[in-house]
Design an enzyme around this catalytic site. Structure first.
Site, PDB file in Angstrom:
ATOM      1  N   VAL A  73       0.860  -1.184   0.000  1.00  0.00           N
ATOM      2  CA  VAL A  73       0.000   0.000   0.000  1.00  0.00           C
ATOM      3  C   VAL A  73       0.896   1.233   0.000  1.00  0.00           C
ATOM      4  O   VAL A  73       1.823   1.341   0.819  1.00  0.00           O
ATOM      5  CB  VAL A  73      -0.936   0.020   1.231  1.00  0.00           C
ATOM      6  N   GLU A 105       5.043 -14.386   4.461  1.00  0.00           N
ATOM      7  CA  GLU A 105       6.216 -13.893   5.174  1.00  0.00           C
ATOM      8  C   GLU A 105       6.044 -12.397   5.349  1.00  0.00           C
ATOM      9  O   GLU A 105       5.526 -11.720   4.462  1.00  0.00           O
ATOM     10  CB  GLU A 105       7.509 -14.158   4.403  1.00  0.00           C
ATOM     11  N   ASN A 110       8.160  -5.035  10.691  1.00  0.00           N
ATOM     12  CA  ASN A 110       6.908  -4.442  10.215  1.00  0.00           C
ATOM     13  C   ASN A 110       5.777  -4.822  11.178  1.00  0.00           C
ATOM     14  O   ASN A 110       4.970  -5.705  10.913  1.00  0.00           O
ATOM     15  CB  ASN A 110       6.593  -4.902   8.787  1.00  0.00           C
ATOM     16  N   TYR A 117      -2.180  -9.021  10.285  1.00  0.00           N
ATOM     17  CA  TYR A 117      -2.243 -10.455   9.993  1.00  0.00           C
ATOM     18  C   TYR A 117      -2.778 -11.226  11.202  1.00  0.00           C
ATOM     19  O   TYR A 117      -3.591 -12.135  11.044  1.00  0.00           O
ATOM     20  CB  TYR A 117      -0.875 -10.990   9.575  1.00  0.00           C
TER      21      TYR A 117
END
Length: 146
Positions: A73, A105, A110, A117
């Site tokens: 994004v 992955e 991050n 997730y």
């Protein structure tokens, strides 16, 4: 949101190289992903029609597994729910293709992506050492698709 096409390659590569200067896929790799019959790539466009995000799935029918290949994004389009929407659509597509497990992955640094997730049900599996450029490790995650 719409399905990505080979005509989107230049726009995808512009985002890819801007956001991942040390890890960008080659144009040939991206073109191959878009043409792969086992893949499913989506793009999101801004008000001006320019692509601001993309995400891809690799999930051959009948294998029971799939991989989220990428979720990207543009910085100016973040924190608007675009990644969540792209991922949810890809999870639905993986389910439609019969995937029971979905893998990905993510960079260990991050934290925002990892949080998303986890919210979507992905669980940590392992760490892949020096998976990304400049020796950054990757966290491997798995989702049981139900």
């Amino acid at each position: 949101m719409r399905r990505a096409t080979p005509e989107d390659l230049d726009a995808l590569m512009a985002l890819e190289t801007a956001i991942y200067p040390d890890d960008a896929w080659s144009s040939a790799t991206m073109a191959s992903e878009l043409a792969n019959p086992y893949g499913h790539y989506l793009v999101e466009t801004g008000e001006d029609g320019a692509i601001v995000a993309y995400a891809g799935l690799l999930a051959p029918l009948g294998t029971g597994q799939g991989d989220i290949q990428t979720v990207t994004v543009a910085p100016e389009a973040r924190r608007q729910g675009i990644a969540r929407c792209l991922l949810s659509t890809l999870i639905d597509e993986a389910r439609r293709r019969g995937a029971e497990e979905l893998f990905l992955e993510v960079r260990v640094d991050n934290e925002a992506a990892q949080a998303l997730y986890r919210e979507l049900g992905f669980e940590e599996l392992s760490v892949r050492k020096s998976y990304y450029g400049q020796g950054v490790d990757a966290l491997t995650m798995k989702l049981k698709v139900v």
